[in-house]
Write a protein that holds these residues in place. Structure first.
Motif: not given
Length: 153
Positions: A15, A17, A49, A51, A54
């Motif tokens: 994940h 960001c 993501h 956020n 995460e």
């Protein structure tokens, strides 16, 4: 049950960001190209993501300005362990064309947060960004799995 399923998926995927600290957005355009069918980032199990809580990997783009210095540290603090940071493009590494004598651009980003990989280029190709993420992220995924297993014991 849903939490267990989420943990299984999170254990085997990456994940990311995207953190844009300012600049021309050239690197951001290349990052968006990774979401296109040509590169299909998700086929590698990489998900974007907004956020940082995460995220396994923070992709930092743009030159760090005075306004972004403290924000970048806060975002880094919110990311879960193990924290992986990839500096995308020349701006986070040197300030590139935005770095001037007595200017407001602070470079490199590694002065404020630890950087695990740096991708040179103005902007770097999407394939180079993908290769860097796939190179540094598996270590983070393995460490995350060990941390989750340790919490179960």
């Amino acid at each position: 049950m849903l939490k267990k399923l989420k943990d299984i998926v999170r254990k085997s995927s990456i994940h990311v960001c995207i953190v844009n600290c300012g600049g021309c957005n050239g690197c951001d355009v290349e990052l968006v190209a990774l979401l296109s069918p040509r590169y299909d980032l998700e086929q590698y199990g990489i998900y974007v993501h907004n956020n940082p809580r995460e995220a396994d990997v923070l992709l930092v783009t743009g030159a760090v300005t005075e306004q972004w210095r403290d924000n970048l540290r806060r975002i880094y603090a919110k990311a879960p362990e193990p924290k992986i940071v990839v500096a995308v493009g020349n701006c986070p590494q040197s300030g590139d064309v935005f770095a001037q004598e007595g200017g407001r651009v602070l470079a490199p980003v590694s002065d404020f947060i630890p950087v695990d990989a740096a991708i040179p280029g103005c902007p770097p190709r999407p394939s180079e960004i993908l290769e860097a993420v796939l190179t540094v992220a598996p270590g983070a995924i393995a460490a995350k799995g060990r941390a989750q297993d340790a919490r179960k014991d």
